[in-house]
Design a protein around this motif. Structure first.
Motif, PDB file in Angstrom:
ATOM      1  N   THR A  63       4.101  56.215  34.118  1.00 50.92           N
ATOM      2  CA  THR A  63       2.545  55.830  33.849  1.00 50.92           C
ATOM      3  C   THR A  63       1.530  55.752  34.836  1.00 50.92           C
ATOM      4  O   THR A  63       0.345  55.785  34.577  1.00 50.92           O
ATOM      5  N   VAL A  64       2.067  55.496  36.001  1.00 48.73           N
ATOM      6  CA  VAL A  64       1.175  55.204  36.986  1.00 48.73           C
ATOM      7  C   VAL A  64       0.911  56.498  37.798  1.00 48.73           C
ATOM      8  O   VAL A  64      -0.358  57.085  38.074  1.00 48.73           O
ATOM      9  N   SER A  65       1.906  57.334  38.169  1.00 50.90           N
ATOM     10  CA  SER A  65       1.764  58.693  38.987  1.00 50.90           C
ATOM     11  C   SER A  65       1.628  59.834  38.251  1.00 50.90           C
ATOM     12  O   SER A  65       0.973  60.771  38.558  1.00 50.90           O
ATOM     13  N   GLY A  66       2.315  59.926  36.921  1.00 49.69           N
ATOM     14  CA  GLY A  66       1.978  60.919  36.008  1.00 49.69           C
ATOM     15  C   GLY A  66       3.263  61.887  36.604  1.00 49.69           C
ATOM     16  O   GLY A  66       3.195  62.918  35.688  1.00 49.69           O
ATOM     17  N   ILE A  67       4.071  61.611  37.395  1.00 48.54           N
ATOM     18  CA  ILE A  67       5.269  62.188  37.667  1.00 48.54           C
ATOM     19  C   ILE A  67       6.376  62.133  36.754  1.00 48.54           C
ATOM     20  O   ILE A  67       6.769  60.988  36.537  1.00 48.54           O
ATOM     21  N   LEU A  68       7.035  63.041  36.478  1.00 50.35           N
ATOM     22  CA  LEU A  68       8.275  63.420  35.553  1.00 50.35           C
ATOM     23  C   LEU A  68       9.493  62.901  36.129  1.00 50.35           C
ATOM     24  O   LEU A  68       9.690  63.320  37.326  1.00 50.35           O
ATOM     25  N   ASN A  69      10.355  61.759  35.680  1.00 51.14           N
ATOM     26  CA  ASN A  69      11.463  61.645  36.193  1.00 51.14           C
ATOM     27  C   ASN A  69      11.380  61.000  37.730  1.00 51.14           C
ATOM     28  O   ASN A  69      12.327  61.384  38.447  1.00 51.14           O
ATOM     29  N   ILE A  70      10.212  60.381  38.096  1.00 50.76           N
ATOM     30  CA  ILE A  70       9.999  60.199  39.697  1.00 50.76           C
ATOM     31  C   ILE A  70      11.381  59.067  40.130  1.00 50.76           C
ATOM     32  O   ILE A  70      11.700  59.490  41.012  1.00 50.76           O
ATOM     33  N   GLU A  71      11.662  58.110  39.441  1.00 49.95           N
ATOM     34  CA  GLU A  71      12.854  57.370  39.994  1.00 49.95           C
ATOM     35  C   GLU A  71      14.049  58.150  40.224  1.00 49.95           C
ATOM     36  O   GLU A  71      14.794  58.101  40.863  1.00 49.95           O
ATOM     37  N   ALA A  72      14.452  58.906  38.894  1.00 50.59           N
ATOM     38  CA  ALA A  72      15.611  59.669  39.192  1.00 50.59           C
ATOM     39  C   ALA A  72      15.637  60.659  40.193  1.00 50.59           C
ATOM     40  O   ALA A  72      16.537  60.964  41.176  1.00 50.59           O
ATOM     41  N   VAL A  73      14.601  61.305  40.533  1.00 45.25           N
ATOM     42  CA  VAL A  73      14.658  62.507  41.256  1.00 45.25           C
ATOM     43  C   VAL A  73      14.627  61.792  42.622  1.00 45.25           C
ATOM     44  O   VAL A  73      15.217  62.454  43.696  1.00 45.25           O
ATOM     45  N   ALA A  74      13.871  60.732  42.927  1.00 41.43           N
ATOM     46  CA  ALA A  74      14.060  59.870  44.479  1.00 41.43           C
ATOM     47  C   ALA A  74      15.412  59.319  44.541  1.00 41.43           C
ATOM     48  O   ALA A  74      15.929  59.674  45.725  1.00 41.43           O
ATOM     49  N   HIS A  75      16.232  58.764  43.472  1.00 37.37           N
ATOM     50  CA  HIS A  75      17.453  58.326  43.909  1.00 37.37           C
ATOM     51  C   HIS A  75      18.353  59.592  44.211  1.00 37.37           C
ATOM     52  O   HIS A  75      19.050  59.475  45.095  1.00 37.37           O
ATOM     53  N   TYR A  76      18.370  60.724  43.299  1.00 33.07           N
ATOM     54  CA  TYR A  76      19.250  61.931  43.760  1.00 33.07           C
ATOM     55  C   TYR A  76      18.964  62.444  45.093  1.00 33.07           C
ATOM     56  O   TYR A  76      19.716  62.773  45.833  1.00 33.07           O
ATOM     57  N   ALA A  77      17.405  62.435  45.216  1.00 30.57           N
ATOM     58  CA  ALA A  77      16.954  62.928  47.084  1.00 30.57           C
ATOM     59  C   ALA A  77      17.736  62.186  48.039  1.00 30.57           C
ATOM     60  O   ALA A  77      18.269  62.572  49.063  1.00 30.57           O
ATOM     61  N   VAL A  78      17.709  60.840  47.663  1.00 32.59           N
ATOM     62  CA  VAL A  78      18.484  60.041  48.668  1.00 32.59           C
ATOM     63  C   VAL A  78      20.074  60.502  48.902  1.00 32.59           C
ATOM     64  O   VAL A  78      20.346  60.537  49.901  1.00 32.59           O
ATOM     65  N   GLN A  79      20.899  60.586  47.949  1.00 29.52           N
ATOM     66  CA  GLN A  79      22.076  60.943  47.740  1.00 29.52           C
ATOM     67  C   GLN A  79      22.384  62.198  48.304  1.00 29.52           C
ATOM     68  O   GLN A  79      23.251  62.449  49.169  1.00 29.52           O
ATOM     69  N   GLN A  80      21.216  63.331  48.099  1.00 23.17           N
ATOM     70  CA  GLN A  80      21.562  64.633  48.900  1.00 23.17           C
ATOM     71  C   GLN A  80      21.473  64.350  50.217  1.00 23.17           C
ATOM     72  O   GLN A  80      22.062  65.012  51.175  1.00 23.17           O
ATOM     73  N   ALA A  81      20.338  63.700  50.829  1.00 21.64           N
ATOM     74  CA  ALA A  81      20.130  63.276  52.229  1.00 21.64           C
ATOM     75  C   ALA A  81      21.190  62.819  52.801  1.00 21.64           C
ATOM     76  O   ALA A  81      21.920  63.154  54.006  1.00 21.64           O
ATOM     77  N   GLU A  82      21.860  61.949  52.261  1.00 27.81           N
ATOM     78  CA  GLU A  82      23.263  61.332  52.805  1.00 27.81           C
ATOM     79  C   GLU A  82      24.322  62.278  53.063  1.00 27.81           C
ATOM     80  O   GLU A  82      25.043  62.081  54.005  1.00 27.81           O
ATOM     81  N   LEU A  83      24.554  63.256  51.968  1.00 31.56           N
ATOM     82  CA  LEU A  83      25.510  64.041  51.764  1.00 31.56           C
ATOM     83  C   LEU A  83      25.080  65.181  52.873  1.00 31.56           C
ATOM     84  O   LEU A  83      26.312  65.426  53.557  1.00 31.56           O
ATOM     85  N   LEU A  84      23.975  65.421  53.120  1.00 32.01           N
ATOM     86  CA  LEU A  84      23.752  66.518  54.023  1.00 32.01           C
ATOM     87  C   LEU A  84      23.747  65.976  55.604  1.00 32.01           C
ATOM     88  O   LEU A  84      24.058  66.638  56.532  1.00 32.01           O
ATOM     89  N   ALA A  85      23.485  64.928  55.670  1.00 30.96           N
ATOM     90  CA  ALA A  85      23.301  64.143  57.041  1.00 30.96           C
ATOM     91  C   ALA A  85      24.378  64.477  57.985  1.00 30.96           C
ATOM     92  O   ALA A  85      24.370  65.016  59.139  1.00 30.96           O
ATOM     93  N   GLY A  86      25.662  64.131  57.431  1.00 29.67           N
ATOM     94  CA  GLY A  86      26.959  64.336  58.399  1.00 29.67           C
ATOM     95  C   GLY A  86      26.982  65.834  58.458  1.00 29.67           C
ATOM     96  O   GLY A  86      27.318  66.319  59.676  1.00 29.67           O
ATOM     97  N   ALA A  87      26.923  66.630  57.539  1.00 31.87           N
ATOM     98  CA  ALA A  87      27.199  68.032  57.807  1.00 31.87           C
ATOM     99  C   ALA A  87      26.390  68.992  58.502  1.00 31.87           C
ATOM    100  O   ALA A  87      26.851  69.821  59.102  1.00 31.87           O
ATOM    101  N   LEU A  88      25.173  68.213  58.619  1.00 29.79           N
ATOM    102  CA  LEU A  88      24.170  68.812  59.687  1.00 29.79           C
ATOM    103  C   LEU A  88      24.729  68.955  61.158  1.00 29.79           C
ATOM    104  O   LEU A  88      24.187  69.805  61.982  1.00 29.79           O
ATOM    105  N   GLU A  89      25.452  68.016  61.401  1.00 27.30           N
ATOM    106  CA  GLU A  89      26.201  68.315  62.650  1.00 27.30           C
ATOM    107  C   GLU A  89      27.234  69.369  63.095  1.00 27.30           C
ATOM    108  O   GLU A  89      27.449  69.861  63.967  1.00 27.30           O
ATOM    109  N   GLU A  90      27.596  69.832  61.793  1.00 29.77           N
ATOM    110  CA  GLU A  90      28.504  71.164  61.874  1.00 29.77           C
ATOM    111  C   GLU A  90      27.631  72.269  62.104  1.00 29.77           C
ATOM    112  O   GLU A  90      26.623  72.732  61.624  1.00 29.77           O
TER     113      GLU A  90
END
Length: 307
Positions: A63-90
């Protein structure tokens, strides 16, 4: 980068899209399995394969931003970043399979945590708009370039105080063919290097790619990432997308763009988004698409072996 080994990341989210039909959610979440069914992985030198299950699809407009599924998208993005972080060293090429374009958020977050990276944004749209633009309906897949460069609600643009995930001046946005003045104006007002499809063809693909790689070198970036929304392709070649338009790149043009980028020593990887298996259930368009990708990676591997 010599592509001897590939790490595949499957991010099968559809939270960044709105429904097109009342009784069906967007089918892009099926893309990794669709690619597997039609043999993409059989052609690739895969070292590791990771899958991150996405939250269930919903249509929840903030209701504030007008963005669809903002909280779920942000939560999933954090999980993506965590998964990728270690693999970026490879020392592997990262092939990231969506899902919709909202996966760009987590991918660029991971890179921002590692250093300063560029972005080659290859897409049939700019995805650079204010949240409340009538063009997007608040769907993150139509806002992803804006979000990763810091435009919009900080719940998605400034996760973990990382805003911006990529600087505007380090982005080339290439291939847009939605040329309405009101749609294009925001990106023209930004510092992003914007090359629409007519300009790309007029200026020349080789020249544009060279300019991008020169920017990476001149700005002393740690590397770069490629976003590839398949709706940049000609509609006759790839109609299995959520937002169809006439024209688009043919496969010769696509390979002319991707080959030098994928071969470059500073490339991190490539994300593929928005191909909807619901719209290509027999694999007619997917199979031809996979043939092109397989050839691209085979050519890179063969050239690295020769050198």
């Amino acid at each position: 980068m010599a592509i001897d080994l590939i790490d595949v990341f499957e991010f099968p989210t559809n939270l960044g899209l709105t429904k097109k039909e009342e009784d069906q959610q967007p089918g892009v979440y099926l893309l990794p399995d669709h690619f597997k069914t039609y043999g993409l992985y059989d052609h690739l030198p895969i070292q590791n394969r990771y899958t991150l299950i996405a939250p269930s699809y919903e249509i929840k407009k903030d209701t504030v931003s007008g963005i669809l599924n903002i909280e779920a998208v942000a939560h999933y993005a954090v999980q993506q970043a965590e998964l990728l972080a270690g693999a970026l060293e490879e020392k592997t090429f990262k092939l990231i399979i969506g899902g919709d374009c909202s996966i760009l958020v987590g991918n660029m977050m991971a890179l921002k945590q590692k250093g300063t990276y560029g972005l080659f944004f290859l897409d049939g749209h700019t995805d650079y708009l204010p949240t409340l633009s009538s063009h997007t309906g608040g769907a993150v897949a139509g806002l992803d370039l804006a979000i990763v460069t810091g435009l919009g609600d900080e719940r998605v643009t400034n996760i973990n105080n990382l805003k911006p995930y990529v600087l505007e001046e380090h982005v080339f946005c290439v291939g847009n063919r939605e040329l309405d003045d009101s749609y294009v104006q925001p990106i023209l007002d930004s510092a992003i290097h914007y090359i629409d499809l007519p300009t790309l063809r007029k200026t020349g693909i080789e020249h544009i790619v060279k300019q991008f790689l020169e920017m990476v070198d001149q700005q002393q970036l740690d590397g770069f990432f490629i976003h590839f929304d398949v709706d940049v392709l000609n509609d006759d070649l790839m109609p299995a997308v959520d937002s169809r338009q006439p024209d688009g790149l043919d496969y010769v043009e696509l390979i002319q763009i991707l080959a030098p980028l994928v071969a470059h020593p500073q490339v991190v990887g490539l994300e593929i988004t928005v191909l909807d298996p619901h719209l290509d259930q027999e694999g007619k368009y997917t199979s031809k698409f996979i043939q092109q990708l397989a050839t691209l990676f085979d050519d890179q591997k063969n050239s690295s072996t020769l050198t």
